[in-house]
Each structure stands twice: as structure tokens, then as C-alpha cells.
Design a protein around this motif. Sequence first.
Motif, mmCIF file in Angstrom:
data_model
loop_
_atom_site.group_PDB
_atom_site.id
_atom_site.type_symbol
_atom_site.label_atom_id
_atom_site.label_comp_id
_atom_site.label_asym_id
_atom_site.label_seq_id
_atom_site.Cartn_x
_atom_site.Cartn_y
_atom_site.Cartn_z
ATOM 1 N N PRO A 198 7.072 -0.119 0.627
ATOM 2 C CA PRO A 198 5.963 0.716 1.118
ATOM 3 C C PRO A 198 4.896 -0.058 1.883
ATOM 4 C CG PRO A 198 5.778 0.403 -1.247
ATOM 5 C CD PRO A 198 7.107 -0.166 -0.856
ATOM 6 N N HIS A 199 4.970 -1.405 1.830
ATOM 7 C CA HIS A 199 4.016 -2.223 2.582
ATOM 8 C C HIS A 199 4.491 -2.473 4.017
ATOM 9 C CE1 HIS A 199 1.673 -3.094 -1.022
ATOM 10 N NE2 HIS A 199 2.795 -3.402 -1.657
ATOM 11 N N GLN A 219 -0.470 6.297 0.884
ATOM 12 C CA GLN A 219 -0.638 5.483 -0.321
ATOM 13 C C GLN A 219 0.077 6.082 -1.535
ATOM 14 O OE1 GLN A 219 -2.686 2.672 -1.404
ATOM 15 N NE2 GLN A 219 -2.672 1.985 0.727
ATOM 16 N N TYR A 252 3.529 4.790 -2.478
ATOM 17 C CA TYR A 252 3.701 3.429 -2.983
ATOM 18 C C TYR A 252 4.173 3.407 -4.440
ATOM 19 C CZ TYR A 252 1.203 1.272 0.993
ATOM 20 O OH TYR A 252 0.813 0.821 2.226
ATOM 21 N N TYR A 253 3.586 4.275 -5.253
ATOM 22 C CA TYR A 253 3.775 4.173 -6.701
ATOM 23 C C TYR A 253 5.226 4.384 -7.129
ATOM 24 C CZ TYR A 253 -1.230 4.890 -6.069
ATOM 25 O OH TYR A 253 -2.520 4.799 -5.632
#
Length: 437
Positions: free
Chosen positions: A100-101, A181, A184-185
Motif C-alpha cells: 500500500p506504500h 489510507q 493500508y490496514y
Amino acid sequence: MKLTKPSLSFWQILNMNVGFLGIQYSFGLQQTAINPIFLYLGAPEDMLPILNIAGPVTGLIIQPIIGAMSDKTWSPRWGRRKPYFLIGALMGSLCLFAFPHSPVLWFAVGLLWILDVGNNMAMEPYRAFVGDKLPEKQLSLGYQMQSLFVGAGILLANGSIVLFQYLFGGESVEEAGTIPQWLYYSFFIGAFLSLTTILWSVIKTPEIPPSDEELDEINKIKKLPFSKRILKPFMEIVEAIKEMPKFMWKIGAVYLFQWYALFIYWQFTTPLFKKTLDFTTSEAASQAAKMSLTYNTVTMIVALMLVPLTLKFGGKKIYAISLIGTAAALFSIPYISDPNLVLVPMIFFGIGWAAMMGIPYTMVSKIVPQERRGVYMGILNMMIVIPMFIQTLTFGPIYKYLLGDNAINAMLFAGVFFGIAALLAFRLNETKSVNVD
């Protein structure tokens, strides 16, 4: 003469398959979250097939090689299949954390290649692991237990996407070139599960040592010059293909249409809902996750129910009928305009997915020799990735020029291919095992 394999308890079979949870969580993210990430980073829809080429290419190369290598591996401390589980799980865990980065599209595509190498290293020996441990009478339970964890892993992956979007997505407007965002989790959870679930199975399940004959063969290979040891897995693959049972060629024909269709479904569900439900990319990705959530819940519920059905009616009939149900599901999805009602066809898709993930492996495991189970499971998985490879190369132009850049037509195309796969599945003739368990 092979030693008789002891029957295992239900909980022992469950423990040995827990590692499949982490592998399939990662696979669930690939089904539902990877293509939306590509879209977030600016990929055009007709490029989605070619951007997913990592899966078939790495599967085609890695799985049979790892299978052949694991057949000829033995360590009193680490075992035969377990070293490959652990290395693959570690690679997958690192990639999931980084995914996700991704700052740009090419970075995400590169990570997908490494992630697929890790997943293939972990998954292929796992299929052989079940065959190694279980007597023939428990093979159906063993592989359907894997099917249950397929459903559970993908269920958790897609459930987390839906949950985190609900909790943290809010009404945020999509920003071009940026991954939300809240996504991401799910990847961070996957990074944790990928490694810990594999460790659970490694610790809880001892491997059966090779026979004296197998150990002699392994020791002979260790004494070969390095160059010949490198070539040995490739020679094993070629020899195994030459001697491959006719049944596996027939399975290959079924897989050609089945997996081509599945790849279309996974790639074009998000574009479909953007068209039929007028959703944004985030809304469509969330709906696709709900679809996956639904059919994998069904898979979890029915996976073990298929065991007595296959014993009573035969794997061929249950497998073929399940493919017909999957075709019917894909034919109906484009014509349902209610986001809740569109989940109903996923009941049939979930039954089909449970059958696809268990029954073929049971049938093949019964007919291949123990000493080549790893390489033949690798070849069976080659039969999965070859159709995917063909799809990634051919379906982009088909979608653009033949199907009018229309995701509805793509889904109907996949339904036709599932129908063909079902007809071919009815031609499978189940054969009794050549192994002595």
C-alpha cells in the motif's frame, strides 16, 4: 513397500492446514484489492490483464520447480515441504507490508511479481504436504479442509476491506495517483497472517520421513555436481510430463476454460460495478469485496459438506454441477441493479469455488505416485497458470476490440467459458489410486 499412513484426527488435519489461511488471505487481496490499487495509480482498464501477468508467469515457473525440489528435499530438522513454506511466507509478508506504500504504478506491479513468487513457493508444497500425510480415505477431507481455509482467508481479506472502508473511508474524495489510507490496514493484517499461520502448521505438524529408497535418491542428488543439481528439477518436470496420467490431461482441458474465466471475473468485477451500479472506483471495489465476502462465506460453510457428497456421487459429478452453477451466477450478475440482490448469485459461485479448490486435488492425489507428488501438484498448478497467462496476453485486445470495452460483455464471456468447463468436467473418469497407503 510403503509404510501404512496412520489416520489423523479432525483437529490434526485442521492444524496442518491452518497455514493455508495466511496464503489465501494474500490471494484474497490479490483478487479484490490489487486491481483497484492499479486503477488508483492510473492504470487504464484494458491494461489490467497484462498488469496481472505476474501471477501466471511466476506460477508457471516457480510451482513445478519448487514441487520437484521439495520431492528431493529432506532435513531431519526442517523436513521436506516446510522450508519452502517458510521462505515463501516471509517473502509474502514483506511484500504485503510494502504494497500500500507504492508511490507509482510500476512499483506496485514489481511488488506483485515478488509477492506471487512468495505465495507460489508456499502454496505448491502445501498441496503435496496433505497428500504426504494422509491415507487415501482421508484425502477428500484434507483437501476440502484446505478449501475451507481458502474461503476463510479470502473472507477475512475482503471483510477487512469492507470494514476498514466503513470505519475510515468516510466521504473522502478519490485523489488521482493516491492509494486511500483505509486500504493500508488490510495489507498489514495480511503481512502478519502470512507468516504466523504458516508457523502454526510447521510447529504443529511433523512430516513423515522419506522411505529408504527415497532417502537414497535424495542422497545421490546431493552428491551430484552443482550444475547437475540445478538441472535436476527441470529434468524431473520433463520426465513427469512425459509419464503424466491421461486423467491429468483431461483436468488440464477443464482448467483451461475455468481459470481463464476466473481471471476475467476477478479483474473486471470493479469495472462492472462502475458501469452497472454507477459507482466510483472505491464504491465498486467495496462492492467487489462484498461479493467475495459472500461467496467465500458460502465456501467455508459448504467445503466440508462436499466430502460426503463426493463419496456418494463421485467427484466428477459434484465438480461439473458446481461449475454449471458458477456459470449461471456470472450470467446473472450484470443484469441485477440492486447492490444487495447482486450478492445472491454468489451462493452458487461459493459452492463452485469450494469444489474447485478441493475436488480436483483429491482426484489427482489419488492417481499420482507418492515419490512424485510434489512435481505433479506443481504441474497441476501449471494447468492453472497457463490459462491465466493466456488470458493476460489475449483478453486485453478481446475486451477492447471484440467486447467493446464493456465490462458487462466481459462477465458474460466468462460465464460461457465456465459452461464449457462444466461440459469438459463431465468427461473426467476417476481412477483408483496407484499408491499403497
